[in-house]
Design a protein around this motif. Structure first.
Motif, PDB file in Angstrom:
ATOM      1  N   PRO A 152       0.714  -1.270   0.083  1.00 31.40           N
ATOM      2  CA  PRO A 152       0.015  -0.184  -0.307  1.00 31.40           C
ATOM      3  C   PRO A 152       0.990   1.678  -0.091  1.00 31.40           C
ATOM      4  CG  PRO A 152      -0.722  -2.344   2.148  1.00 31.40           C
ATOM      5  CD  PRO A 152       0.400  -2.011   1.391  1.00 31.40           C
ATOM      6  N   ALA A 153       2.242   1.332   0.114  1.00 30.93           N
ATOM      7  CA  ALA A 153       2.712   2.289   0.419  1.00 30.93           C
ATOM      8  C   ALA A 153       4.050   2.421  -1.199  1.00 30.93           C
ATOM      9  CB  ALA A 153       3.894   2.158   1.703  1.00 30.93           C
ATOM     10  N   GLY A 154       3.874   1.324  -1.768  1.00 35.46           N
ATOM     11  CA  GLY A 154       4.829   1.655  -3.283  1.00 35.46           C
ATOM     12  C   GLY A 154       4.577   3.330  -3.574  1.00 35.46           C
ATOM     13  N   ASP A 155       5.316   3.504  -4.156  1.00 33.32           N
ATOM     14  CA  ASP A 155       5.684   5.199  -4.175  1.00 33.32           C
ATOM     15  C   ASP A 155       5.041   4.972  -5.649  1.00 33.32           C
ATOM     16  OD1 ASP A 155       6.111   6.188  -1.725  1.00 33.32           O
ATOM     17  OD2 ASP A 155       8.520   6.038  -2.380  1.00 33.32           O
ATOM     18  N   THR A 156       5.518   4.653  -6.546  1.00 36.70           N
ATOM     19  CA  THR A 156       4.913   4.530  -8.115  1.00 36.70           C
ATOM     20  C   THR A 156       3.538   3.856  -8.173  1.00 36.70           C
ATOM     21  OG1 THR A 156       4.894   1.999  -8.794  1.00 36.70           O
ATOM     22  CG2 THR A 156       6.520   3.740  -9.070  1.00 36.70           C
ATOM     23  N   LEU A 157       2.221   3.291  -6.766  1.00 39.20           N
ATOM     24  CA  LEU A 157       1.040   2.984  -7.282  1.00 39.20           C
ATOM     25  C   LEU A 157      -0.177   4.055  -7.164  1.00 39.20           C
ATOM     26  CD1 LEU A 157       1.563   0.082  -5.326  1.00 39.20           C
ATOM     27  CD2 LEU A 157       1.908   0.314  -7.093  1.00 39.20           C
ATOM     28  N   PRO A 158       0.391   5.257  -6.188  1.00 33.20           N
ATOM     29  CA  PRO A 158      -0.825   6.217  -6.164  1.00 33.20           C
ATOM     30  C   PRO A 158      -0.687   6.965  -7.728  1.00 33.20           C
ATOM     31  CG  PRO A 158       0.306   6.231  -4.056  1.00 33.20           C
ATOM     32  CD  PRO A 158       0.789   5.429  -5.063  1.00 33.20           C
ATOM     33  N   PRO A 159      -0.049   7.113  -7.812  1.00 32.56           N
ATOM     34  CA  PRO A 159       0.443   8.055  -9.701  1.00 32.56           C
ATOM     35  C   PRO A 159       0.059   6.966 -10.143  1.00 32.56           C
ATOM     36  CG  PRO A 159       2.542   8.512  -8.818  1.00 32.56           C
ATOM     37  CD  PRO A 159       1.569   7.500  -7.576  1.00 32.56           C
ATOM     38  N   LEU A 160       0.071   5.377 -10.269  1.00 35.11           N
ATOM     39  CA  LEU A 160      -0.573   4.245 -11.579  1.00 35.11           C
ATOM     40  C   LEU A 160      -1.999   4.360 -11.199  1.00 35.11           C
ATOM     41  CD1 LEU A 160       2.276   2.310 -11.718  1.00 35.11           C
ATOM     42  CD2 LEU A 160       2.226   3.461 -13.151  1.00 35.11           C
ATOM     43  N   TYR A 161      -2.294   4.633 -10.455  1.00 35.98           N
ATOM     44  CA  TYR A 161      -3.704   4.875 -10.209  1.00 35.98           C
ATOM     45  C   TYR A 161      -4.958   6.147 -10.469  1.00 35.98           C
ATOM     46  CZ  TYR A 161      -4.650   0.717  -7.565  1.00 35.98           C
ATOM     47  OH  TYR A 161      -4.808  -1.181  -6.776  1.00 35.98           O
ATOM     48  N   ALA A 162      -3.827   7.362 -10.511  1.00 35.99           N
ATOM     49  CA  ALA A 162      -4.526   8.303 -11.025  1.00 35.99           C
ATOM     50  C   ALA A 162      -4.374   8.394 -12.268  1.00 35.99           C
ATOM     51  CB  ALA A 162      -3.764   9.477  -9.883  1.00 35.99           C
ATOM     52  N   LEU A 163      -3.637   7.770 -13.278  1.00 35.63           N
ATOM     53  CA  LEU A 163      -3.127   7.473 -14.302  1.00 35.63           C
ATOM     54  C   LEU A 163      -4.040   6.840 -15.475  1.00 35.63           C
ATOM     55  CD1 LEU A 163       0.612   8.552 -14.271  1.00 35.63           C
ATOM     56  CD2 LEU A 163      -1.653  10.122 -15.549  1.00 35.63           C
ATOM     57  N   ASP A 164      -4.960   6.250 -14.287  1.00 34.59           N
ATOM     58  CA  ASP A 164      -5.579   4.931 -15.101  1.00 34.59           C
ATOM     59  C   ASP A 164      -4.874   3.991 -15.950  1.00 34.59           C
ATOM     60  OD1 ASP A 164      -8.633   5.308 -13.808  1.00 34.59           O
ATOM     61  OD2 ASP A 164      -8.995   6.760 -15.609  1.00 34.59           O
ATOM     62  N   ALA A 165      -4.187   3.152 -15.279  1.00 37.19           N
ATOM     63  CA  ALA A 165      -2.607   2.622 -15.802  1.00 37.19           C
ATOM     64  C   ALA A 165      -3.163   1.350 -15.891  1.00 37.19           C
ATOM     65  CB  ALA A 165      -1.086   2.162 -14.984  1.00 37.19           C
ATOM     66  N   GLU A 166      -3.052   0.786 -16.917  1.00 36.80           N
ATOM     67  CA  GLU A 166      -2.792  -0.994 -17.512  1.00 36.80           C
ATOM     68  C   GLU A 166      -2.439  -1.462 -16.948  1.00 36.80           C
ATOM     69  OE1 GLU A 166      -7.623  -0.718 -19.585  1.00 36.80           O
ATOM     70  OE2 GLU A 166      -5.695  -0.794 -20.309  1.00 36.80           O
ATOM     71  N   VAL A 167      -2.804  -2.517 -16.650  1.00 36.47           N
ATOM     72  CA  VAL A 167      -1.270  -3.384 -16.547  1.00 36.47           C
ATOM     73  C   VAL A 167      -1.185  -4.659 -17.231  1.00 36.47           C
ATOM     74  CG1 VAL A 167      -0.336  -5.512 -15.224  1.00 36.47           C
ATOM     75  CG2 VAL A 167      -1.297  -3.257 -13.829  1.00 36.47           C
ATOM     76  N   GLU A 168       0.027  -4.917 -18.231  1.00 37.38           N
ATOM     77  CA  GLU A 168      -0.412  -6.234 -19.003  1.00 37.38           C
ATOM     78  C   GLU A 168       0.387  -6.986 -18.469  1.00 37.38           C
ATOM     79  OE1 GLU A 168       1.315  -5.210 -23.145  1.00 37.38           O
ATOM     80  OE2 GLU A 168       0.863  -7.503 -23.506  1.00 37.38           O
ATOM     81  N   ILE A 169      -0.068  -8.335 -18.431  1.00 32.32           N
ATOM     82  CA  ILE A 169      -0.114  -9.823 -17.819  1.00 32.32           C
ATOM     83  C   ILE A 169       0.632 -10.605 -19.086  1.00 32.32           C
ATOM     84  CG2 ILE A 169      -0.679 -11.225 -16.895  1.00 32.32           C
ATOM     85  CD1 ILE A 169      -2.882  -9.007 -15.299  1.00 32.32           C
ATOM     86  N   VAL A 170       0.964 -11.404 -18.815  1.00 30.54           N
ATOM     87  CA  VAL A 170       1.633 -12.133 -20.149  1.00 30.54           C
ATOM     88  C   VAL A 170       1.758 -13.953 -19.694  1.00 30.54           C
ATOM     89  CG1 VAL A 170       1.916 -10.621 -22.214  1.00 30.54           C
ATOM     90  CG2 VAL A 170       3.652 -11.374 -19.950  1.00 30.54           C
ATOM     91  N   SER A 171       1.937 -14.228 -20.816  1.00 24.15           N
ATOM     92  CA  SER A 171       1.959 -16.167 -20.309  1.00 24.15           C
ATOM     93  C   SER A 171       2.279 -16.837 -21.629  1.00 24.15           C
ATOM     94  CB  SER A 171       1.356 -17.038 -19.835  1.00 24.15           C
ATOM     95  OG  SER A 171      -0.104 -16.961 -20.880  1.00 24.15           O
TER      96      SER A 171
END
Lengths: 158, 282
Positions: free
Chosen positions: B116-135
């Motif tokens: 919850p304290a990861g510093d890049t996470l609040p900006p990524l949430y505020a920017l509506d970022a999408e995570v790409e997951i691959v297999s």
């Protein structure tokens, strides 16, 4: 199971047998006898174990030794040239940039990375870039003075 | 742990993961090493993702930017595309841990670690970022807010990794703000943090608002109620102080060694007041 790896440290290649979970810090200190790099917190919070990997400051306590294969590693032992201390080291000696000295190798390695990138930093910039190295003795004033002193001595050189 | 694998391509990685399902992956390792050495995790093997070229670096994809999971924080800090398009992310990385940790740690590591304290996470949430997951077989995308489900918990299946994160360019946001409150200035774990992206009209009215708080809940917190309350208003201190009460209700912090829940709750609201400084001009 131990594996044989080759590490390039201070220009020399060392072939060592390491366990996969051994950190670079442990291998430097216990296998190679390079005890200038210090184990402080062993958690990445103090900076005492800082070494250079391909010129950038890394925490050797948070890095597996096998992961450092192929990188040029420089420790505090690698700074002096031909028996002559590096200007940063001289400056720390002359301006009293240390008290107990435990944090000093890490501080000097970080400072080396900083000055290689920015030979004439402002004090403000220097403070930000040195922020990961803790010192519990000096209060940092003489540490910063020593690094600034070295920039004058080095005249923009590495 | 018996072996550390250093794959150079995704195909090589898939082979390793299929050989032994108890192979853990890492990218940076600044948190993993602490957990490994503390005996809190005990994978049979480790695979390091940092040498896989396909998941490193920043790529301009027109309307969006792709950031590879194994891109270090230092690389992002020095990247002009990131600092011009997403200054809120750059601001957060500038105060993330210490210079040496920023040389080692990666954005993918920060996301999957899901602190919850990861510093890049609040900006990524505020920017509506999408995570790409691959297999080996497929690639999919998911909003970061769906991907992270709790502290250290993410929606990542067996033999899947995070390839990177996609962020849409959003030039309409003309206020981009990040502030972290910690117990010291640097090398500090956030007690509370706020990332904000707002668009202000020429008359100074808020037309769009996205805000995300770190360290005040099990995951980063966004609040539709708070964001809606800001719309149509001007960035001035009285209004922000009113909305701060909604923030206090929206967050769900805990007591820990760094701060009490009550302190975090108050700080989360007060962090909003700093936006008043962006009110007159941005």
């Amino acid at each position: 199971m131990k594996q044989a790896i080759a590490l390039e440290v201070n220009g020399d290649t060392y072939e060592v047998l390491v366990s996969p979970n051994q950190t670079l810090l442990e291998v430097l200190r216990e296998k190679l006898g390079l005890t200038g790099t210090k184990k402080g917190c062993d958690l990445g919070a103090c900076g005492a174990c800082t070494v250079l990997l391909d010129g950038a400051a890394y925490l050797s306590c948070l890095m597996l030794a096998v992961d450092a294969v192929g990188k040029k590693i420089v420790t505090i032992e690698g700074l002096s040239q031909g028996g002559e201390l590096h200007p940063l080291q001289k400056s720390f000696v002359e301006l009293g940039g240390l008290q107990c000295g435990f944090c000093t190798p890490g501080i000097i390695m970080t400072a080396k990375a900083v000055l290689d990138e920015e030979p004439q930093p402002t004090e403000e910039s220097l403070k930000k870039k040195m922020a990961g190295n803790l010192c519990r003795c000096t209060g940092y004033k003489k540490v910063l003075d020593s690094i600034m002193g070295a920039t004058a001595r080095m005249g923009g050189e590495r | 742990m018996t072996q550390v694998l250093l794959p150079r391509a995704l195909d090589e990685l898939w082979d390793f993961l299929e050989e032994d399902p108890n192979t853990a992956v890492y990218s940076g390792g600044t948190d993993l090493l602490v957990n490994l050495r503390g005996g809190r995790i005990n994978p049979s093997r480790l695979a390091c993702l940092e040498r896989i070229e396909e998941i490193r670096g920043v790529r301009d994809a027109g309307a969006a930017v792709f950031i590879g999971a194994a891109t270090t924080h230092t690389h992002l800090l020095e990247n002009s595309l990131v600092s011009s398009e997403f200054p809120v992310l750059t601001k957060a990385i500038r105060v993330l841990a210490s210079p040496a940790i920023r040389n080692m740690g990666t954005i993918g590591g920060n996301i999957v670690n899901a602190s919850p304290a990861g510093d890049t996470l609040p900006p990524l949430y505020a920017l509506d970022a999408e995570v790409e997951i691959v297999s080996r077989k497929e690639a999919k995308r998911m909003p970061v807010s769906d991907f992270i489900v709790g502290p250290g918990r993410v929606r990542l299946g067996a033999n899947e990794i995070v390839k990177g994160v996609w962020i849409r360019k959003a030039p309409e946001f003309n206020v981009r703000h990040f502030e972290k409150v910690g117990l010291r200035k640097s090398q500090a774990c956030a007690v509370a943090s706020l990332a904000a992206a707002l668009s202000l009209s020429e008359g100074g009215k808020i037309e769009r608002a996205r805000l995300a708080w770190g360290s005040v809940g099990p995951t980063v917190v966004r609040s539709a109620e708070v964001e809606e309350a800001l719309l149509g208003r001007e960035l001035e201190i009285q209004m922000l102080a009113e909305v701060a009460r909604l923030v206090e209700r929206a967050v769900s912090p805990i007591d820990d060694v760094r701060a009490s829940a009550q302190y975090r709750r108050i700080v989360a609201g007060r962090l909003l007041l700093r936006l008043a400084e962006s009110g007159c001009k941005n």
